[in-house]
Structures are given as C-alpha cells and as structure tokens.
Motif scaffolding. Sequence first.
Motif, PDB file in Angstrom:
ATOM      1  N   ARG A 137      92.745  90.126 103.447  1.00  0.00           N
ATOM      2  CA  ARG A 137      93.613  90.920 105.277  1.00  0.00           C
ATOM      3  C   ARG A 137      92.895  91.739 105.300  1.00  0.00           C
ATOM      4  NH1 ARG A 137      96.634  90.245 109.561  1.00  0.00           N
ATOM      5  NH2 ARG A 137      97.432  88.851 109.540  1.00  0.00           N
ATOM      6  N   VAL A 138      91.837  92.577 105.945  1.00  0.00           N
ATOM      7  CA  VAL A 138      91.393  94.231 105.318  1.00  0.00           C
ATOM      8  C   VAL A 138      91.152  94.317 107.095  1.00  0.00           C
ATOM      9  CG1 VAL A 138      89.584  94.784 104.910  1.00  0.00           C
ATOM     10  CG2 VAL A 138      89.913  93.477 103.552  1.00  0.00           C
ATOM     11  N   GLY A 139      92.511  94.978 107.520  1.00  0.00           N
ATOM     12  CA  GLY A 139      92.325  95.644 109.140  1.00  0.00           C
ATOM     13  C   GLY A 139      92.602  93.616 109.240  1.00  0.00           C
ATOM     14  N   SER A 140      92.186  94.269 110.541  1.00  0.00           N
ATOM     15  CA  SER A 140      92.582  93.189 111.087  1.00  0.00           C
ATOM     16  C   SER A 140      91.728  91.908 111.285  1.00  0.00           C
ATOM     17  CB  SER A 140      92.303  93.650 112.779  1.00  0.00           C
ATOM     18  OG  SER A 140      90.914  93.520 112.999  1.00  0.00           O
ATOM     19  N   ARG A 141      90.680  91.920 109.849  1.00  0.00           N
ATOM     20  CA  ARG A 141      89.885  90.724 109.831  1.00  0.00           C
ATOM     21  C   ARG A 141      90.805  90.265 108.925  1.00  0.00           C
ATOM     22  NH1 ARG A 141      86.171  90.140 105.794  1.00  0.00           N
ATOM     23  NH2 ARG A 141      85.904  93.050 105.689  1.00  0.00           N
ATOM     24  N   LEU A 142      90.526  88.627 108.666  1.00  0.00           N
ATOM     25  CA  LEU A 142      91.301  87.873 107.828  1.00  0.00           C
ATOM     26  C   LEU A 142      89.839  87.226 107.065  1.00  0.00           C
ATOM     27  CD1 LEU A 142      94.008  85.960 109.334  1.00  0.00           C
ATOM     28  CD2 LEU A 142      94.040  87.649 107.936  1.00  0.00           C
ATOM     29  N   SER A 143      89.863  87.071 105.586  1.00  0.00           N
ATOM     30  CA  SER A 143      88.940  86.137 104.704  1.00  0.00           C
ATOM     31  C   SER A 143      89.942  85.538 104.033  1.00  0.00           C
ATOM     32  CB  SER A 143      87.591  86.725 104.651  1.00  0.00           C
ATOM     33  OG  SER A 143      88.682  87.572 103.246  1.00  0.00           O
ATOM     34  N   PHE A 144      88.653  84.194 103.534  1.00  0.00           N
ATOM     35  CA  PHE A 144      89.852  83.491 103.264  1.00  0.00           C
ATOM     36  C   PHE A 144      88.904  82.561 101.392  1.00  0.00           C
ATOM     37  CE2 PHE A 144      90.639  82.841 106.889  1.00  0.00           C
ATOM     38  CZ  PHE A 144      91.878  82.401 107.319  1.00  0.00           C
ATOM     39  N   ILE A 145      89.716  83.195  99.988  1.00  0.00           N
ATOM     40  CA  ILE A 145      88.977  82.566  98.802  1.00  0.00           C
ATOM     41  C   ILE A 145      89.202  81.952  98.748  1.00  0.00           C
ATOM     42  CG2 ILE A 145      89.062  83.985  96.827  1.00  0.00           C
ATOM     43  CD1 ILE A 145      87.711  85.459  99.100  1.00  0.00           C
ATOM     44  N   GLU A 146      88.616  81.141  98.090  1.00  0.00           N
ATOM     45  CA  GLU A 146      88.908  79.335  97.172  1.00  0.00           C
ATOM     46  C   GLU A 146      89.556  79.978  95.869  1.00  0.00           C
ATOM     47  OE1 GLU A 146      89.054  76.535  99.084  1.00  0.00           O
ATOM     48  OE2 GLU A 146      88.634  77.010 101.473  1.00  0.00           O
ATOM     49  N   VAL A 147      90.917  78.948  95.904  1.00  0.00           N
ATOM     50  CA  VAL A 147      90.973  78.992  94.635  1.00  0.00           C
ATOM     51  C   VAL A 147      90.360  78.420  93.350  1.00  0.00           C
ATOM     52  CG1 VAL A 147      92.531  77.755  92.713  1.00  0.00           C
ATOM     53  CG2 VAL A 147      93.526  78.368  95.215  1.00  0.00           C
ATOM     54  N   ASP A 148      89.055  77.649  93.677  1.00  0.00           N
ATOM     55  CA  ASP A 148      87.872  77.639  93.241  1.00  0.00           C
ATOM     56  C   ASP A 148      87.145  78.637  92.268  1.00  0.00           C
ATOM     57  OD1 ASP A 148      88.888  75.002  92.028  1.00  0.00           O
ATOM     58  OD2 ASP A 148      88.224  74.300  93.835  1.00  0.00           O
ATOM     59  N   ALA A 149      86.485  79.419  93.029  1.00  0.00           N
ATOM     60  CA  ALA A 149      85.877  80.970  92.890  1.00  0.00           C
ATOM     61  C   ALA A 149      86.389  82.006  92.544  1.00  0.00           C
ATOM     62  CB  ALA A 149      85.613  80.898  94.391  1.00  0.00           C
ATOM     63  N   ASN A 165      83.666  84.832  92.796  1.00  0.00           N
ATOM     64  CA  ASN A 165      81.718  85.655  93.160  1.00  0.00           C
ATOM     65  C   ASN A 165      81.483  87.107  92.627  1.00  0.00           C
ATOM     66  OD1 ASN A 165      81.983  82.343  93.994  1.00  0.00           O
ATOM     67  ND2 ASN A 165      83.331  83.285  95.765  1.00  0.00           N
ATOM     68  N   GLY A 166      82.055  87.413  92.041  1.00  0.00           N
ATOM     69  CA  GLY A 166      81.246  88.414  92.107  1.00  0.00           C
ATOM     70  C   GLY A 166      82.126  90.079  92.423  1.00  0.00           C
ATOM     71  N   GLN A 167      82.819  89.832  93.346  1.00  0.00           N
ATOM     72  CA  GLN A 167      83.572  90.685  94.017  1.00  0.00           C
ATOM     73  C   GLN A 167      84.950  90.435  93.374  1.00  0.00           C
ATOM     74  OE1 GLN A 167      82.765  89.335  98.131  1.00  0.00           O
ATOM     75  NE2 GLN A 167      80.810  90.716  98.336  1.00  0.00           N
ATOM     76  N   ARG A 168      85.565  91.607  93.908  1.00  0.00           N
ATOM     77  CA  ARG A 168      87.409  91.724  93.539  1.00  0.00           C
ATOM     78  C   ARG A 168      87.988  92.290  95.255  1.00  0.00           C
ATOM     79  NH1 ARG A 168      90.981  96.640  93.078  1.00  0.00           N
ATOM     80  NH2 ARG A 168      92.052  96.409  91.408  1.00  0.00           N
ATOM     81  N   HIS A 169      88.782  91.044  95.209  1.00  0.00           N
ATOM     82  CA  HIS A 169      89.661  90.864  96.657  1.00  0.00           C
ATOM     83  C   HIS A 169      91.066  91.712  96.637  1.00  0.00           C
ATOM     84  CE1 HIS A 169      86.781  89.349  98.547  1.00  0.00           C
ATOM     85  NE2 HIS A 169      86.245  88.467  96.649  1.00  0.00           N
ATOM     86  N   LEU A 170      91.604  92.782  96.991  1.00  0.00           N
ATOM     87  CA  LEU A 170      93.070  92.907  96.780  1.00  0.00           C
ATOM     88  C   LEU A 170      93.773  92.131  98.074  1.00  0.00           C
ATOM     89  CD1 LEU A 170      95.000  94.916  95.759  1.00  0.00           C
ATOM     90  CD2 LEU A 170      94.943  96.450  97.734  1.00  0.00           C
ATOM     91  N   LEU A 171      94.981  91.331  97.381  1.00  0.00           N
ATOM     92  CA  LEU A 171      95.783  90.541  97.388  1.00  0.00           C
ATOM     93  C   LEU A 171      97.057  90.998  97.697  1.00  0.00           C
ATOM     94  CD1 LEU A 171      96.044  87.886  99.200  1.00  0.00           C
ATOM     95  CD2 LEU A 171      96.772  87.275  96.119  1.00  0.00           C
ATOM     96  N   ARG A 172      97.792  90.910  98.605  1.00  0.00           N
ATOM     97  CA  ARG A 172      99.192  91.604  99.049  1.00  0.00           C
ATOM     98  C   ARG A 172     100.037  91.311  98.349  1.00  0.00           C
ATOM     99  NH1 ARG A 172      97.943  96.343 101.477  1.00  0.00           N
ATOM    100  NH2 ARG A 172      96.231  97.007 103.211  1.00  0.00           N
ATOM    101  N   GLU A 173     100.462  90.810  97.406  1.00  0.00           N
ATOM    102  CA  GLU A 173     100.913  89.631  96.889  1.00  0.00           C
ATOM    103  C   GLU A 173     101.272  90.117  95.107  1.00  0.00           C
ATOM    104  OE1 GLU A 173     101.989  85.106  96.531  1.00  0.00           O
ATOM    105  OE2 GLU A 173     100.840  85.884  97.844  1.00  0.00           O
ATOM    106  N   SER A 174     102.308  90.564  94.620  1.00  0.00           N
ATOM    107  CA  SER A 174     102.467  90.702  92.690  1.00  0.00           C
ATOM    108  C   SER A 174     102.319  89.565  91.585  1.00  0.00           C
ATOM    109  CB  SER A 174     103.819  91.252  92.662  1.00  0.00           C
ATOM    110  OG  SER A 174     104.516  89.816  92.877  1.00  0.00           O
ATOM    111  N   LEU A 175     101.706  90.331  90.625  1.00  0.00           N
ATOM    112  CA  LEU A 175     100.511  89.158  89.610  1.00  0.00           C
ATOM    113  C   LEU A 175     101.610  88.270  89.851  1.00  0.00           C
ATOM    114  CD1 LEU A 175      98.331  89.060  88.139  1.00  0.00           C
ATOM    115  CD2 LEU A 175      99.268  90.266  86.636  1.00  0.00           C
ATOM    116  N   HIS A 176     103.128  88.654  89.439  1.00  0.00           N
ATOM    117  CA  HIS A 176     103.915  87.672  88.954  1.00  0.00           C
ATOM    118  C   HIS A 176     104.641  86.714  90.250  1.00  0.00           C
ATOM    119  CE1 HIS A 176     107.930  85.710  87.324  1.00  0.00           C
ATOM    120  NE2 HIS A 176     108.349  86.257  88.584  1.00  0.00           N
ATOM    121  N   ASP A 177     104.925  87.003  91.035  1.00  0.00           N
ATOM    122  CA  ASP A 177     104.246  85.956  92.456  1.00  0.00           C
ATOM    123  C   ASP A 177     103.388  85.049  93.036  1.00  0.00           C
ATOM    124  OD1 ASP A 177     107.322  86.990  92.849  1.00  0.00           O
ATOM    125  OD2 ASP A 177     106.299  88.326  94.636  1.00  0.00           O
ATOM    126  N   LEU A 178     102.223  85.803  91.881  1.00  0.00           N
ATOM    127  CA  LEU A 178     100.314  85.174  92.289  1.00  0.00           C
ATOM    128  C   LEU A 178     100.174  84.078  92.131  1.00  0.00           C
ATOM    129  CD1 LEU A 178      98.181  84.442  94.015  1.00  0.00           C
ATOM    130  CD2 LEU A 178      97.401  86.677  92.250  1.00  0.00           C
TER     131      LEU A 178
END
Length: 240
Positions: A137-149, A165-178
Amino acid sequence: MGRRMIRVAVVDDEPLARSGVLARLRGEADITVVEECRNGLELASLRRDRVDLAIVDVEMPGMSGLDGLAVIPRAERPLAVLLTAHDSFAVRAFELEAVDYLLKPLDDERFGEALERVRRKLGRDLRPPVAERFTIRVGSRLSFIEVDAVTWIEADGDYAALHANGQRHLLRESLHDLSRKLDPARFLRVHRSAIVRVDQVAEMLPRPNRDAVLRLRDGTTLRASRTYMDALMAALHRVA
C-alpha cells in the motif's frame, strides 16, 4: 477433543542450562516437559511412544548426546533438537536426522524457529497458509508483488522490505510475522534482519567467526549469521 500436547525431554548435564531451556518452553502452550535427563545414558532409554521431542546437549560427560541418540533404534527415536557451543558436530547431527542444530548461547527467536520445525514434523503447524503474493500500500494505491519475484527480504524497523525485480517495497508487517507466511522450503532466515530465497544464493564465502557472506544472483551481498548457518547449509544442499 483437543490435540495431545507435544511431549518433550530436556537433556543436559548442567542444571543451569536445563533451567534455561525449561524457562523457554514454559511459554509454549502446546508443549509439556515429561523428562529431564542428565546424560546420554538416560537419553538412550527414551522412546517415541512416550517422548515426541528430545532437546539434547551434544557434549556431556560419559555418553554424549549424539551417542545417546544413536543407541535408540531409528524407528523408536524421538525427534531431536541439538544444542552445542561448537559447530563441529553438524554432519553427524544430520546423519541422525536432527530437526535442528542450535549454537549456544541460545537465541530466543532461533529457538522458537526450531520448535516451529518440530511442529511441522509432527503435523502441528500453526502457521498461516503460504503466501502467493503480497499487497503493498502506497497512499491509496495498492500494488501486488508475486512471491516468485522476491529474492530477499530485510527488516526495516517494525516492518519488512521486499526486494523484487530490482526494486524495494515496504510491507507493513514484521519480518517475524512475514516469515511464517513463506514456504520454509524456499525461503530461509539467514540473519536476525534478513530472509533469502534459497535458490537465489549464487555464492557463499565463510568467515573466520563462522558467519558467512552470501552473494545473490542479482549481485546483492548479505551477511549470514552463524546462528542460522547449519540450516542454510542443509537448504543449499537440497536445492543444489
């Protein structure tokens, strides 16, 4: 009727060390300690019909933890998590089909991961279904990242950052929970702050302190902690 508790034996010749393991187990609602053993000879009398898991110190006077396990017939041998201050027993540990191999001093998070592996072996896995994609989630926009990527994941404060895919995406979840949502056969914790997709490891350079530097296929370099090294080596051999 609820599931039967996981029956555990704690095997260590040092009372203080046994107490440390027992204290960690008290917080596990599905585990009950049914035996405390002080040496390999007492361990050798255990059987799967009364103990599901033995948490075993490798080095004990007289009969060692490894020798005690080896005496038990394979078909009757409880699952084992091995504890040691040294790393020279890893090969024999895997010959005895140990579920995990933990280095002292124990790391609480790493100890918890070992118990989760035991639960999976016993069919008691409580983790959520394996994720197939992540929602960013970035603001009101949602994007989806496949696990295989995803090639690797790093901790970012209370959150996790996916590298895909060469990019860094912040996920609002802890590393342990993820980590609980990832396929453990494909993704592995290599450091308190990093998870890698095992098939993306192109090279591993051991260091004198038994840490290692990993180079991924995209050129990224990461540090792997000695705490996770044996599990990493086993995983790399599986995908080789």
